[in-house]
Scaffold this motif. Sequence first.
Motif, PDB file in Angstrom:
ATOM      1  N   ASP A   5       4.326  64.213  42.612  1.00 21.04           N
ATOM      2  CA  ASP A   5       3.952  62.846  42.982  1.00 21.04           C
ATOM      3  C   ASP A   5       3.120  62.194  41.869  1.00 21.04           C
ATOM      4  OD1 ASP A   5       5.231  63.102  45.403  1.00 21.04           O
ATOM      5  OD2 ASP A   5       3.411  63.708  46.488  1.00 21.04           O
ATOM      6  N   ARG A   6       2.256  62.950  41.301  1.00 24.66           N
ATOM      7  CA  ARG A   6       1.399  62.430  40.228  1.00 24.66           C
ATOM      8  C   ARG A   6       2.247  62.012  39.023  1.00 24.66           C
ATOM      9  NH1 ARG A   6      -3.249  65.982  37.403  1.00 24.66           N
ATOM     10  NH2 ARG A   6      -4.194  64.312  36.196  1.00 24.66           N
ATOM     11  N   GLN A   7       3.228  62.836  38.693  1.00 24.75           N
ATOM     12  CA  GLN A   7       4.104  62.539  37.559  1.00 24.75           C
ATOM     13  C   GLN A   7       4.916  61.271  37.833  1.00 24.75           C
ATOM     14  OE1 GLN A   7       6.701  65.786  36.621  1.00 24.75           O
ATOM     15  NE2 GLN A   7       7.141  64.995  34.566  1.00 24.75           N
ATOM     16  N   GLU A   8       5.413  61.129  39.046  1.00 30.75           N
ATOM     17  CA  GLU A   8       6.186  59.934  39.403  1.00 30.75           C
ATOM     18  C   GLU A   8       5.310  58.686  39.371  1.00 30.75           C
ATOM     19  OE1 GLU A   8       8.298  60.471  43.055  1.00 30.75           O
ATOM     20  OE2 GLU A   8       9.372  62.234  42.299  1.00 30.75           O
ATOM     21  N   THR A   9       4.063  58.814  39.801  1.00 31.89           N
ATOM     22  CA  THR A   9       3.134  57.674  39.776  1.00 31.89           C
ATOM     23  C   THR A   9       2.869  57.248  38.336  1.00 31.89           C
ATOM     24  OG1 THR A   9       2.080  58.563  41.769  1.00 31.89           O
ATOM     25  CG2 THR A   9       0.874  56.882  40.542  1.00 31.89           C
ATOM     26  N   MET A  10       2.654  58.197  37.468  1.00 29.12           N
ATOM     27  CA  MET A  10       2.407  57.889  36.060  1.00 29.12           C
ATOM     28  C   MET A  10       3.638  57.262  35.411  1.00 29.12           C
ATOM     29  SD  MET A  10       0.076  61.175  34.941  1.00 29.12           S
ATOM     30  CE  MET A  10       0.355  60.971  33.234  1.00 29.12           C
ATOM     31  N   LYS A  11       4.824  57.755  35.774  1.00 34.05           N
ATOM     32  CA  LYS A  11       6.062  57.202  35.209  1.00 34.05           C
ATOM     33  C   LYS A  11       6.272  55.774  35.661  1.00 34.05           C
ATOM     34  CE  LYS A  11      11.031  57.933  34.788  1.00 34.05           C
ATOM     35  NZ  LYS A  11      11.211  56.562  34.457  1.00 34.05           N
TER      36      LYS A  11
END
Length: 116
Positions: A5-11
């Motif tokens: 989820d964190r990676q998707e938010t950053m992307k």
Amino acid sequence: MNGQDRQETMKSALDEELNPLRFGGRARVLERTHPRGWRGRLSAWWNKELVIPVVPVAAVVALLAGSLLVGRLRGMSEDGRPGPSANRVLVKEGENYYWQDEYEKAVASIETEDSR
């Protein structure tokens, strides 16, 4: 919040920031990386980056300089034959030391000037 989820938010935040930017040099990049025709290939070949390794080149230069220096010190002339310095003799005249062959040349030139 897990890693996915964190990676998707950053992307998504990065996509939002970069959304107004558009890359317009695609054709130029493709032409330089995949040249068409002889002109493009010649240009690509001419613009190659030349990489010269420092250590081997420095070693070759040092060996050449060393061999030239050793050749000079051993009394070799420029054409590779033994020169007059191969068997030179020092001569003491007064308080000074001279190479015998150079001393004889100097004395001979002075004598010829005096005889004129």
